[in-house]
Design a protein around this motif. Structure first.
Motif, mmCIF file in Angstrom:
data_model
loop_
_atom_site.group_PDB
_atom_site.id
_atom_site.type_symbol
_atom_site.label_atom_id
_atom_site.label_comp_id
_atom_site.label_asym_id
_atom_site.label_seq_id
_atom_site.Cartn_x
_atom_site.Cartn_y
_atom_site.Cartn_z
ATOM 1 N N MET A 273 -28.431 -4.605 24.960
ATOM 2 C CA MET A 273 -28.431 -4.028 23.610
ATOM 3 C C MET A 273 -28.079 -2.553 23.752
ATOM 4 S SD MET A 273 -31.847 -5.755 21.998
ATOM 5 C CE MET A 273 -32.059 -7.522 21.912
ATOM 6 N N CYS A 274 -26.825 -2.272 24.058
ATOM 7 C CA CYS A 274 -26.440 -0.932 24.513
ATOM 8 C C CYS A 274 -26.415 0.097 23.398
ATOM 9 C CB CYS A 274 -25.085 -0.997 25.216
ATOM 10 S SG CYS A 274 -23.720 -1.493 24.140
ATOM 11 N N GLY A 275 -26.136 -0.306 22.135
ATOM 12 C CA GLY A 275 -26.056 0.674 21.071
ATOM 13 C C GLY A 275 -24.935 1.672 21.308
ATOM 14 N N ASP B 188 -23.262 -5.525 22.817
ATOM 15 C CA ASP B 188 -23.853 -5.306 21.502
ATOM 16 C C ASP B 188 -23.048 -6.095 20.484
ATOM 17 O OD1 ASP B 188 -24.891 -4.002 19.000
ATOM 18 O OD2 ASP B 188 -25.917 -2.787 20.490
ATOM 19 N N CYS B 189 -23.746 -6.602 19.460
ATOM 20 C CA CYS B 189 -23.080 -7.391 18.425
ATOM 21 C C CYS B 189 -22.682 -6.564 17.213
ATOM 22 C CB CYS B 189 -23.991 -8.542 17.984
ATOM 23 S SG CYS B 189 -25.585 -8.017 17.314
ATOM 24 N N ASP B 190 -23.030 -5.277 17.188
ATOM 25 C CA ASP B 190 -22.710 -4.393 16.066
ATOM 26 C C ASP B 190 -21.446 -3.598 16.412
ATOM 27 O OD1 ASP B 190 -24.645 -1.992 14.091
ATOM 28 O OD2 ASP B 190 -22.647 -2.821 13.852
ATOM 29 N N GLN C 152 -21.902 0.282 16.286
ATOM 30 C CA GLN C 152 -22.532 0.834 17.485
ATOM 31 C C GLN C 152 -21.552 0.877 18.651
ATOM 32 O OE1 GLN C 152 -25.600 2.147 17.803
ATOM 33 N NE2 GLN C 152 -25.950 1.835 15.623
ATOM 34 N N CYS D 14 -18.353 -6.986 23.001
ATOM 35 C CA CYS D 14 -18.902 -7.341 21.685
ATOM 36 C C CYS D 14 -19.404 -8.785 21.773
ATOM 37 C CB CYS D 14 -17.853 -7.186 20.592
ATOM 38 S SG CYS D 14 -18.485 -7.579 18.939
ATOM 39 N N ASP E 118 -23.298 -11.491 21.496
ATOM 40 C CA ASP E 118 -24.706 -11.688 21.164
ATOM 41 C C ASP E 118 -25.478 -11.950 22.445
ATOM 42 O OD1 ASP E 118 -26.445 -13.723 18.671
ATOM 43 O OD2 ASP E 118 -27.127 -12.151 20.015
ATOM 44 N N SER E 119 -26.436 -11.100 22.758
ATOM 45 C CA SER E 119 -27.199 -11.239 23.997
ATOM 46 C C SER E 119 -28.158 -12.420 23.959
ATOM 47 C CB SER E 119 -27.991 -9.952 24.273
ATOM 48 O OG SER E 119 -27.119 -8.868 24.480
ATOM 49 N N CYS F 52 -32.764 -1.637 29.141
ATOM 50 C CA CYS F 52 -32.577 -1.958 27.721
ATOM 51 C C CYS F 52 -33.629 -1.251 26.893
ATOM 52 C CB CYS F 52 -32.662 -3.476 27.510
ATOM 53 S SG CYS F 52 -32.374 -3.972 25.794
#
Length: 722
Positions: A208-210, A231-233, A236, A257, A259-260, A275
């Motif tokens: 979830m690197c942001g 990260d899925c955003d 970000q 890009c 979903d973890s 994380c």
């Protein structure tokens, strides 16, 4: 050696001490919350390489605070600052060397004061800043300037210590020039890398690197081999890409890009996983966070190497990081690191930790309600006191107004009397002048001879008239003054009337507020009476169902314990039979192979025989250890059953004392009963898991034993069966 101290973030004292102790000729003297004091004879510029500190100061004063200091605060602070004038000169010399200020030009400074504890008052803050500024300004090389200072003087005063230091840099050391977007503070990122022992040979993953601040710091400060951020955003990831461009870390960091929660990376690929997991209410309800963390931990368990390291950042605040940590630890304890999200959520909700936290939340909520009631009562008493004070002030003002009116009437009557006397005297003088003028005319007509006498009389009359005019003018001035004073008294009277009207309005407001508070008190009384009635009903229901519930709980506990013991014995017997059959088969096979190998080479058979003897000894030791673990888990099951019963009894005792909500009264028995049964099932599952682990160990170590050792294998097997 000059004295320094640095400020650090919450929880980073140990990492700052490690960095300081790694530097040569640096001696750490003292560590407080948020501060580390040390000495160094090196150039202060070398200290700017520290990565876990916020700011560095040259230490001027660090003394303990005397008790009961509020009354003599000014004198104490002045004496402390004046007694450290020599230390100030030495610290200023060190600061000048660092800032390369060799000229005699005055240095502009300002005081940054921070007061906490009993000194946290705006008046004390202004006094402390003013006193420190005046004392520092006595130095000829310092000039006070609040807008564009060259030097910031840090003054921190709390209940225990007074600390004064000269700031070496205007910007904090934690501000990284190569980061445009900061998600996690750079000092925290460095501390996480230090905690897991990140090296240049490690491959790093942030699921979830942001904005990728952890990855950039890992590459910049520790030069890790490679780093991957997921990260899925997309927003970000855009910020992360901007950070990579400014930090020139594109060659070592790869952004994905995805979903973890889904395992799409290669398994056992990464050495380290760092994380910043989501926690707190702003990221959603706890159930959603639990599911997310369970899936992410499963992914971490899949992609991490066998001897990999994990660093997870959570919060220490109550109910923000605690449940998340429990969820992750339970998920990592599952054999193989795999379980479905639904099962993990159910086990979390039925775990003793979640029930204890729910009970503590309910207790905390009730304590908050009691605090609100106490605050309302305190507010009512305060309003009553204010009302009494306002009433007394109005009475005093009314008495003052009455006194002012009486004084005004007395002054008015006095001036009226004086004015009437002056008018009477004026009329008397006027009649006297007319009479004298008639006598003068008669005297002139009758006797011209007496001209000289008449002239003298005229001169006397002129003098008298002049005196009368002067006295009349004085009386007019006095009259005007009395009129002016009368106007002032009238204005004061009008102001007093306005103030009385304002006080009456305030009294009306207080009456309305008092009426509203009385209505609230009545509502609270009614609520209390209703709660008392509900408590009596609950007491009756509890007394009626307590005996039945206790019998039912005892029967359930006995049945669950008996079933768990029978199931454990049955599975243990099955396992022993399987082990014996497999061992006999292995012994036969190994004896056959041993005969073939003896024909080929006697030396090789002897070496294998020695090796297999060592392996069998290790297997016997492992079997003994695992059986002890089974017995220990059985003891833990009994202890857990006893503790859960105590917890249920304590909870019901609490319910008898404190009136809970209707929902809590209906579901408490079922929760306790299901908790005891679930604890029994979890213990039996853990026993079965240990049996499976024993079988796996035998499969892994099922090598070729020697024929001589076959008898030794059969003997421990029979002993284990017994």
């Amino acid at each position: 050696m000059p004295d320094y101290f640095c400020t650090v973030g919450f929880g980073l004292n140990e990492f700052a001490v490690l960095e300081l102790e790694a530097l040569p000729t640096v001696t750490v003297q003292k560590t407080l919350t948020g501060k580390v004091f040390f000495q160094s004879d090196r150039n202060a510029a070398s200290l700017l390489a520290l990565k876990t500190v916020e700011r560095i100061f040259v230490n001027v004063i660090h003394d303990e605070v005397e008790p009961n200091l509020i009354n003599s605060f000014d004198d104490w602070l002045t004496n402390k600052l004046c007694s450290k004038s020599s230390s100030l000169n030495e610290s200023l010399f060190t600061w000048k060397e660092f800032a390369k200020r060799t000229s005699d030009d005055p240095i502009k400074f300002r005081i940054n004061a921070r007061l906490s504890g009993i000194f946290r008052k705006s008046s004390l803050f202004q006094r402390a800043s003013s006193l420190a500024g005046n004392i520092f300004q006595q130095n000829s090389s310092l000039v006070k300037d609040l807008h564009e200072p060259d030097l910031d003087v840090f003054l921190h005063l709390n209940d225990n210590f007074l600390t004064v230091g000269l700031q070496l840099t205007k910007k904090p050391l934690s501000d990284r020039c190569y980061l445009d977007h900061i998600a996690v503070r750079s000092t925290v990122c460095v501390a996480m890398c230090m905690a897991v022992g990140l090296s240049s040979d490690d491959v790093l993953l942030d699921p979830m690197c942001g904005a990728a601040t952890i990855l950039v710091e890992a590459v910049k400060q520790f030069d890790c081999k490679a780093a991957v951020g997921v990260d899925c955003d997309l927003l970000q990831l855009k910020l992360a890409r901007a950070n990579l461009n400014t930090s020139l870390s594109n060659s070592q960091i790869e952004l994905i890009c995805g979903d973890s929660r889904i395992i799409f990376l290669k398994q056992q690929q990464f050495d380290v996983v760092l994380c910043d997991v989501p926690f707190g209410r702003k990221f959603g309800v706890p159930t959603e966070i639990h599911r997310l963390l369970t899936s992410v931990v499963n992914t971490i368990d899949a992609v991490l190497k066998p001897k990999g390291r994990i660093g997870i950042l959570i919060s220490e605040n109550e109910h923000q990081g605690e449940l998340s940590l429990i969820e992750m630890m339970e998920n990592l304890k599952v054999p193989g690191g795999r379980r479905t999200p639904d099962r993990s959520v159910q086990s979390t909700h039925s775990s003793p930790a979640s029930i204890a936290i729910a009970l503590s939340e309910e207790q905390h909520r009730r304590q908050e309600c009691e605090k609100v009631i106490q605050q309302l009562q305190t507010h009512i008493s305060t309003l009553q006191q204010e009302h009494a004070v306002a009433k007394a002030a109005l009475q005093r003002k009314d008495s003052l107004l009455m006194q002012a009116q009486q004084q005004w009437k007395t002054v008015e009557s006095d001036w009226n009397q004086r004015l009437s006397l002056a008018n009477e005297e004026k009329d008397h003088l006027t009649t006297t002048v007319a009479r004298l003028e008639g006598q003068v005319q008669i005297s002139i007509a009758e006797a011209r001879k007496k001209t000289t006498e008449l002239q003298a009389v005229v001169r006397q009359n002129d003098e008298i008239l002049r005196n009368l005019r002067e006295e009349n003018a004085n009386l007019k001035e006095k009259h005007e003054q009395s009129q002016y004073q009368l106007k002032e008294i009238t204005i004061q009277l009008e102001d007093s009337k306005k103030e009385v009207k304002q006080n009456e309005n305030k009294i009306d407001d207080l009456k309305r507020e008092n009426h509203r508070l009385k209505s609230q008190i009545e509502d609270l009384k009614r609520e209390k009476e209703r709660s008392v009635v509900e408590l009596e009903l609950l007491q009756q229901r509890f007394e009626a169902s307590q005996e039945q519930h206790e019998n039912y709980s005892q029967v359930r506990i006995k049945e669950a314990t008996k079933n768990a013991e029978e199931e454990a014995n049955r599975r243990l017997q099955i396992w022993q039979n399987e082990v014996e059959s497999k061992m006999s088969h292995l012994i036969t096979t190994l004896e056959h192979q041993l005969g073939i190998l003896k024909a080929k080479s006697l030396e090789e058979s002897q070496a294998r025989e020695a090796r297999h003897q060592e392996e069998m000894k290790a297997m016997r030791a492992q079997c003994t250890t695992l059986l002890q673990q089974v017995k220990h888990q059985k003891k833990e099951h009994d202890e857990l059953t006893r503790k859960m019963r105590q917890l249920a009894e304590a909870q019901w005792n609490t319910v008898n004392k404190i009136t809970p909500s209707s929902g809590g009264r209906q579901t408490a028995p079922s929760i306790v009963a299901s908790e005891i049964s679930d604890a029994t099932l979890l213990t039996s599952d853990s026993t079965n898991t240990n049996v499976l682990v024993i079988q796996d160990e035998f499969r892994k170590h099922g090598a070729q034993p020697s024929s001589k050792d076959s008898k030794e294998r059969s003997e421990p097997t029979s002993r284990r069966t017994k």
